[in-house]
Design an enzyme around this catalytic site. Structure first.
Site, PDB file in Angstrom:
ATOM      1  N   SER A   1       0.846  -1.197   0.000  1.00 13.09           N
ATOM      2  CA  SER A   1       0.000   0.000   0.000  1.00 13.09           C
ATOM      3  C   SER A   1       0.884   1.250   0.000  1.00 13.09           C
ATOM      4  O   SER A   1       1.716   1.427  -0.891  1.00 13.09           O
ATOM      5  CB  SER A   1      -0.947  -0.044   1.202  1.00 13.09           C
ATOM      6  OG  SER A   1      -1.992   0.885   1.059  1.00 13.09           O
TER       7      SER A   1
ATOM      8  N   GLU B   1      -1.749  -2.571  -8.397  1.00 15.31           N
ATOM      9  CA  GLU B   1      -2.982  -2.811  -7.652  1.00 15.31           C
ATOM     10  C   GLU B   1      -3.361  -1.497  -6.978  1.00 15.31           C
ATOM     11  O   GLU B   1      -2.577  -0.544  -6.971  1.00 15.31           O
ATOM     12  CB  GLU B   1      -2.805  -3.929  -6.620  1.00 15.31           C
ATOM     13  CG  GLU B   1      -1.856  -3.615  -5.481  1.00 15.31           C
ATOM     14  CD  GLU B   1      -2.524  -2.937  -4.292  1.00 15.31           C
ATOM     15  OE1 GLU B   1      -3.606  -3.361  -3.849  1.00 15.31           O
ATOM     16  OE2 GLU B   1      -1.943  -1.952  -3.781  1.00 15.31           O
TER      17      GLU B   1
ATOM     18  N   HIS C   1      -4.910  -5.357  -1.863  1.00 11.49           N
ATOM     19  CA  HIS C   1      -5.865  -5.088  -0.799  1.00 11.49           C
ATOM     20  C   HIS C   1      -7.107  -5.977  -0.930  1.00 11.49           C
ATOM     21  O   HIS C   1      -7.503  -6.356  -2.022  1.00 11.49           O
ATOM     22  CB  HIS C   1      -6.321  -3.628  -0.854  1.00 11.49           C
ATOM     23  CG  HIS C   1      -5.250  -2.637  -0.521  1.00 11.49           C
ATOM     24  ND1 HIS C   1      -4.273  -2.293  -1.421  1.00 11.49           N
ATOM     25  CD2 HIS C   1      -5.020  -1.911   0.605  1.00 11.49           C
ATOM     26  CE1 HIS C   1      -3.475  -1.383  -0.864  1.00 11.49           C
ATOM     27  NE2 HIS C   1      -3.903  -1.139   0.362  1.00 11.49           N
TER      28      HIS C   1
END
Length: 310
Positions: free
Chosen positions: A116, A214, A279
């Protein structure tokens, strides 16, 4: 092809620095994650940033100097074998402005794990130190703090302790967008963070790389904008292949994939969508900076070298 320094695998008793270089982690989950680390024989040391609440902004773990100081010490202190991020969120870009890179011995790579917002750190250590790293679960996050028996945790520990056994990542639910086989070093992460680093001294373009993308919690039109920025900024020029993971809460899945296909399938390289990395899913750990081969018809990424030195 770019060559990155791979850190040594971990052994029972390895000392691990746990830092929060982005947002404050959930403290109860952090404590559970620390216990899980101890259960498998790791010895975590919690840095002050991991316990700091928001200061000027509630989305930042302590102030910028605290986070950058902790990260500099964790990366530079030879007493630590690895650096695990407590969580993601927001703030890594601010932290990177103040990291004292000359204090870190680039010739002594160590394991660095996170995903992330931590994408920006993994990219930065590749540029500044030449280290490979791991896009994987974080200490206070789902998939890690539940400990042994949790898929995310177990896959990460297998790679950390026995990297020679992790020879490929297989994606049974993946979808071939552009058929073919690509070879290159692995790069990428959360797309918004890669886009945010463009123009800084820690951005690493994807030329010759297998690029993983992503993201989470972005409106479809914003996601379109970020992917387009990666194209227009020439970040993706010369990319060898593309692997797409989860795009959780980024719009209707069919619309997200349609946009990604439209934006990426004309680059003339193999593209695979639907990898279980990112995620909102039980995730595999994706090595960064490792030579690999992507086969989009077989739905797998074969590692041409162990992610860590066994």
């Amino acid at each position: 092809m770019t060559a990155f320094l791979r850190p040594p695998a971990l052994r029972p008793g390895a000392r691990v620095a746990v830092v929060a270089a982005s947002s404050p982690p959930n403290q109860a989950n952090l404590d559970r994650g620390l216990a899980a680390m101890e259960e498998v024989g790791l010895k975590p040391e919690v840095f002050a940033s991991s316990r700091a609440g928001g200061t000027e902004y509630d989305y930042l773990a302590g102030d910028d100097l605290l986070r950058a100081g902790d990260l500099t010490r964790a990366l530079g202190d030879p007493a630590f074998d690895a650096v695990f991020c407590a969580g993601g969120g927001y703030g890594m870009q601010r932290t990177l402005e103040l990291v004292d890179w000359p204090k870190i011995d680039a010739a002594r790579p160590k394991v660095v794990v996170g995903y992330s917002d931590v994408t920006a750190l993994l990219e930065a250590i590749a540029v500044k130190l030449g280290w490979a790293s791991l896009f994987g679960p974080m200490v206070a996050c789902d998939g890690f703090y539940e400990g042994p028996g949790q898929y995310d945790f177990d896959e990460l520990m297998k790679l950390l302790f026995h990297p020679e056994t992790v020879t490929e990542l297989v994606f049974p639910d993946a979808r071939t967008v552009v058929p073919g086989v690509a070879e290159g070093h692995t790069l990428g992460g959360t797309a918004t963070l890669l886009a945010a680093s463009i123009g800084t001294d820690t951005s690493l373009p994807a030329r010759g790389a297998i690029l993983f993308l992503e993201d989470v919690d972005e409106e479809l039109f914003r996601m379109d904008r970020y992917i387009t920025q990666l194209r227009r900024a020439t970040y993706s020029d010369g990319v060898a292949g593309i692997l797409l993971g989860t795009f959780t809460n980024c719009g209707e899945p069919r619309d997200v994939e349609r946009m990604l296909v439209e934006r990426l399938s004309d680059l003339g390289v193999p593209v695979l969508a639907g990898a279980d990395i990112g995620h909102g899913i039980a995730m595999q750990t994706y090595p960064i900076g490792v030579r690999a081969q992507l086969d989009t018809e077989a739905g797998r990424l074969r590692l041409l070298e162990p992610a860590l030195i066994p």
